[in-house]
Scaffold this active site. Structure first.
Site, PDB file in Angstrom:
ATOM      1  N   GLU A 169     -12.192   0.566   0.842  1.00 37.39           N
ATOM      2  CA  GLU A 169     -12.189  -0.981   0.854  1.00 37.39           C
ATOM      3  C   GLU A 169     -13.282  -1.257   1.875  1.00 37.39           C
ATOM      4  O   GLU A 169     -13.815  -2.303   1.706  1.00 37.39           O
ATOM      5  CB  GLU A 169     -10.895  -1.300   0.764  1.00 37.39           C
ATOM      6  N   SER A 204      -0.006  -5.935  -0.955  1.00 40.04           N
ATOM      7  CA  SER A 204       0.910  -6.674   0.079  1.00 40.04           C
ATOM      8  C   SER A 204       2.196  -7.169  -0.460  1.00 40.04           C
ATOM      9  O   SER A 204       2.496  -7.275  -1.711  1.00 40.04           O
ATOM     10  CB  SER A 204       0.018  -7.941   0.253  1.00 40.04           C
ATOM     11  N   GLY A 258      -1.875  -4.588  -6.020  1.00 41.39           N
ATOM     12  CA  GLY A 258      -0.741  -4.876  -5.626  1.00 41.39           C
ATOM     13  C   GLY A 258      -0.091  -4.383  -4.256  1.00 41.39           C
ATOM     14  O   GLY A 258       0.802  -3.307  -4.639  1.00 41.39           O
TER      15      GLY A 258
END
Lengths: 378, 325, 378, 325
Positions: free
Chosen positions: C242, C127, C125
């Protein structure tokens, strides 16, 4: 819409083709050599004497008043015939539209016939070491002294500059003014005292450009084009033509695509990937052609070429590179061999400059984005 | 599984890099273009002295007894420096072929008393000023010691090309494998390609950080940033394949796997150096297009080495066969 | 350099392969459907019970202490075997490295085993409608009230968010602070009162993401990760993972390349241009593999992954798109048919998001240019 | 030689554009996805009323007696609006084929009482809710009036696909040329492609001018500018080939020249719409990837129409044969 050629255009095409076939001078030396430059000048004179050097110009200056369609046909036939390239191109394509738009009658009467006949071969003197695509960075000073300007500074990347007779320059006549202000478009004789020129070798060593050094060089103020301080506006009008129709007519790329097609057709066991590249380039040459005919129709109905000329500049310069790179790949190990007759290698070296000069393709894409599509500048 | 070089290999690479920086700067390359032999005076002897010519010769024959993993970054440095000598031909291919054939010419080759070049495909080859040519003849190699050839001019003045017209004296090189010779040539050329690409990228990064247009460094424009980021990415995903291929040539017994690994490396290295050359020129603008400015030395290496010993399409085809499509 | 696999690695590879072969569950439903989500959760539990869900983790949390090489081997075998994808990926790849680095012992002991077993499936969560690639634009407020934060605002593009159990969020705990200041990394249970979630259909209509709406939603302050106000630093550490090794291991692309190869090998009269595309993609998957082994060697010698992780993000996301687009071209007119079994079409739709999420490829290229090459920021 | 449209052609195009804007907005396209027939209620009748269905029918048969030059920009508008009706199949191909064969089904086709689709390649075709199928059978066309088919689901919900399994009733269409039918289908699809590309570009330009990231409009970043400039260039050099092909289909007696011109158009139009879709999605970011946002309507049209009636490779091959390489 009518894509049939009217009979008078067909007749014109036949006339062009016949004359070019009958008068093909054979291979002459590269225009980037001293000998070749003069051979090309002689070819310009030969064209002029036959009325074929500037067919789109008024007949009073040596042209034949061709309309745009005739000019496009002429260009197609010219390049397809394989006669020599045009050493006059900088003058005829870049300077002449500016002269027609901005020059006095006296200037027109003096310069245009001499440009058409090859007596004056022109080079472009816009770029400076610190002002490439950014013309507003021009620093070469021209200070009025009586009837003359006194020039000091340096120009570079003058195509044809090593041997040209005249140079069309942009200079700073008001050193106090910033950026686009205070610039003037000035025509400079190559033999001006105080101006030195030094050839610059391009990648293959041929003197494709020159640097110019001005050291109190004196140029008559009567050679200003379009008014003192108006240089930016005058230059931008010419930049439109540089990127637009007149610089690179489709005929040039159609002829190259046709030569590439013929080269590929002669290869036994043609690699299907290379066949695909050849066909893609051939199609793109046709796309450039029909885009141009569409633009010509608009122009003949009174439209003007705006920023969309930048689209054409990107398209033809990348097509030209693709055409030549594909040809070299087709030639395999012989592609790198620079011995006489490998026109594709010469053409490749020349094509490499396409995405750089006349405003880099990065700048052209900015123009397309901002001025054609309307994206925000910042 | 350890994908890294030893400290000794790093040191050897650094030493050769310094030699090239010292003895083969751009001015020396330009001088080699103008002299008769196309050589950098003294460089060959210096390379012999440092053992570079003998990397792939066995210790018993006076060589260093090293392998392609040791050599690959030396050739990368040769590309980085734009060395005009026939290093791949001589060091990566001829020396081990002579060793494998037990030919007496090996000694002069590793002492630097001779220069041996390579003609595997039968078209143009880098031929001038060589004392002998390792030549493919069907499924064998031979050492051609006397021959007739026509000169041909490459766009890259560092390549003095020949077109063979007649062989008048040659020795068989029994025991030397022509397919292995080809893989070594392609690997060595791939290594040079990534060295050339690295140099083009570094030179361009340096230039665009300095050059200003419209009041900003050219390198601050996103279009230029992305051009060069793409070159960096292409390079960093080509280099590991080149090193991996070097390992394979040195250690894989299976010529099929070796050929596939070499071809993957050359395909990606050719692509990377092509892109590097294209973007280097575009980001430099007009100055990169001149003979005076040194960028041209690497541009020309890029164009010719990308195609030498198999271009992208050739090597992809080889991989296609190897993986069965 | 030694590219031979040591015998214990070979044994490990064989063990992986054997277990995956013996325990392949067959085809299960898409994890973007309610049913498929639970089937995938069950598969996670099954992997966990056999010790194969998080092999690179410490055994105390259900892993088997694999080193990087073993983890790469495991991933190669995992994807090649064709067993289901990992619904746990957001947690294991993106959140877990952050937990290992920043969480308290108590948090680690609570979250890690539940993540490993599939009891907690995590969504991201980060963006918001006005903060996509620009995390500093985050506006969701979290105001401390006793031992809880009260959340108000909106999150979007939460992958797996429609069905996940927990969401790892970045919220603004100091509304006065600007840009990167005043952000906090907060772990939010999906069943939090005052939080609504609304599935968002991706292109093919499946609920690939969710929007989250916080309306005075109360979340315990003990779920802060890495300290209040430290959200930016904590998130950036995760952004490294990431884009780096943990998000997309080479095994995934090697397996896709192998399936593409097999697809092409089955085509009669394979178009040589498509063959070329297949081979190019196959080589690139190998390039990604060896680049990763090179990075692994550096990591095992103590190096850290820096901005060069952005190179990998660009490379794998464009490779993934190329792999799937080539497959669809190979399928010809059947490529567009979405009926069951066309995994390439599903994969294509998924691959299209690759150049967008986790920082667009435009931003990754900026990072490569500025932080790897050192080009000037402005 | 005059490469421009008449004022009447412009007006016809504008009228159809308004009809589509009014009767076939994105909500109507979405509704068509959910209803049984996959149609936009009332649109077919409105098109019949306006004469669009009858553009290529002769006046003697109640048609407008126009040609492909008149039709090409109508189909471009259909792409621009994302119209899910089988317009190319019916208007561009079936109607003139029925006219050329003198088949009685023509009347219902131009009054809008029937919908006729097309199956030229024998694989999947846009089939659902059609009353008849113009079907290629060797070197002839036939009008299939009763058939069995399996449904297939396209990624593009505007395409209700069928796979023909059996033909139970068909009339020959003597006098109708299957190669001409194919060229008309490819031309019509190329026209739709450039319309789709234009819509994708416009939508993206609008979005990136509004959307801010890092304190600036996304559209002010040079990378985004160049993505979209490339789309604009691809489009502006595809469109003239499409119009030129329309002229060729309408006026060229030589089927060889016609096929070459059509294939050049479809190759470039497919490339342009592919690029437009790619960059539209990339420049939109995540929102473009959602089902709710309308961009997806055109993305899916782009993917399927780029490949329909011949993809880039197919048409390049056709040009290759035509120009003798």
């Amino acid at each position: 819409m009518n894509l049939d050629l009217a009979p008078h255009y067909v007749a014109f095409r036949n006339e062009c083709r016949q004359w070019l076939t009958d008068n093909h001078p054979g291979r002459i030396a590269s225009m980037d050599t001293a000998v070749g430059f003069e051979e090309h000048r002689a070819w310009e004179k030969f064209l002029f004497d036959a009325g074929w050097s500037v067919p789109a110009w008024p007949s009073v200056y040596g042209g034949r008043d061709c309309d745009l369609i005739e000019w496009l046909i002429y260009e197609e036939e010219y390049w397809l015939s394989g006669v020599p390239g045009r050493v006059s191109a900088n003058g005829v394509s870049l300077l002449a539209p500016t002269i027609f738009n901005f020059a006095t009658q006296e200037q027109q009467d003096f310069f245009l016939p001499r440009m058409a006949s090859g007596e004056h071969i022109w080079a472009q003197g816009w770029s400076e070491p610190e002002a490439g695509s950014d013309l507003a960075g021009i620093k070469t000073k021209a200070i009025l002294d009586g009837d003359d300007f006194i020039l000091n500074g340096q120009k570079t990347w003058c195509s044809r500059g090593a041997f040209a007779d005249w140079i069309f320059c942009i200079v700073r006549t008001d050193p106090e003014a910033e950026r686009h202000q205070g610039l003037t478009y000035l025509l400079v004789p190559a033999e001006t005292p105080g101006m030195e020129r030094r050839p610059i070798g391009r990648l293959d060593g041929e003197p494709g450009f020159a640097e110019l050094f001005f050291d109190d060089a004196r140029v008559s103020a009567k050679h200003v084009l379009g008014g003192v301080g108006q240089g930016w506006a005058v230059a931008m009008a010419a930049a439109g033509s540089e990127r637009g129709l007149s610089l690179r007519s489709p005929g040039r790329f159609m002829a190259a695509a046709e030569r590439l097609r013929a080269l590929a057709a002669d290869v036994t066991d043609l690699d299907p990937r290379l066949r695909d590249e050849v066909v893609d380039a051939w199609i793109k040459a046709q796309a450039y052609r029909w885009n141009t005919y569409q633009m010509a129709a608009d122009l003949m109905e009174g439209a003007e070429i705006g920023p969309e000329a930048s689209e054409g500049k990107v398209f033809w310069s990348e097509l030209d590179l693709e055409l030549h790179a594909t040809a070299l790949r087709l030639m395999g190990p012989m592609g790198e061999v620079a011995d006489a007759g490998n026109d594709w290698l010469d053409g490749y070296v020349f094509a490499l400059s396409g995405p750089i000069y006349a405003g880099t393709n990065e700048i052209q894409r900015n123009i397309v984005a901002e001025r054609v599509l309307g994206l925000p500048r910042r | 599984m350890k994908f890294s070089f030893t400290d000794e290999q790093d040191m050897f690479r650094d030493t050769v890099r310094e030699l090239f920086a010292d003895r083969c700067p751009p001015e020396a390359v330009r001088q080699s273009w103008d002299n008769d032999e196309g050589r950098v005076p003294g460089l060959w002897a210096a390379l012999a002295e440092m053992g570079v010519l003998a990397v792939l010769a066995p210790e018993a024959a006076g060589g260093l007894g090293m392998n392609e993993v040791d050599l690959v970054r030396i050739l990368e440095e040769a590309g980085y420096a734009g060395v005009p000598e026939p290093l791949v031909e001589h060091v990566a291919v001829a020396v081990p072929a002579l060793a494998e054939a037990g030919h007496a010419a090996l000694e002069a080759a590793i002492t630097g008393d001779s220069t041996i070049t390579l003609n595997l495909a039968g078209e143009v080859f880098v031929g001038a000023a060589a004392d002998a040519v390792v030549h493919r003849n069907g499924n064998t190699l031979q050492l051609v010691t006397e021959w007739k050839a026509d000169d041909a001019t490459s766009i890259d003045q560092s390549r003095r090309l020949s077109v063979l017209t007649d062989i008048t004296a040659a020795d068989p090189l029994d025991g030397a494998d022509p397919d292995l010779a080809f893989d070594r040539a392609a690997l060595g050329t791939a290594a040079q390609c990534v060295g050339v690409a690295r140099r083009l990228l570094e030179a361009t990064v340096e230039y665009v950080a300095e050059r200003h247009q419209f009041g900003k460094p050219v390198g601050s424009y996103q279009a230029v940033k992305h051009h060069l980021a793409n070159v960096k990415i292409a390079l960093d995903f080509a280099v590991p394949l080149v090193y991996r291929a070097a390992w394979s040539v040195a250690h894989d017994d299976d010529p099929f796997a070796r050929g596939r690994n070499v071809s993957m490396a050359k395909a990606q290295a050719s692509e990377a150096v092509d892109l590097a050359a294209r973007q280097a020129l575009q980001c430099h603008g007009a100055i990169g297009y001149t003979f005076e400015y040194d960028l041209q030395l690497w541009l020309k290496r890029a164009w010719t080495l990308a195609a030498a010993h198999g271009d992208v399409r050739f090597h992809r085809d080889r991989v296609a066969v190897a993986i069965g499509v």
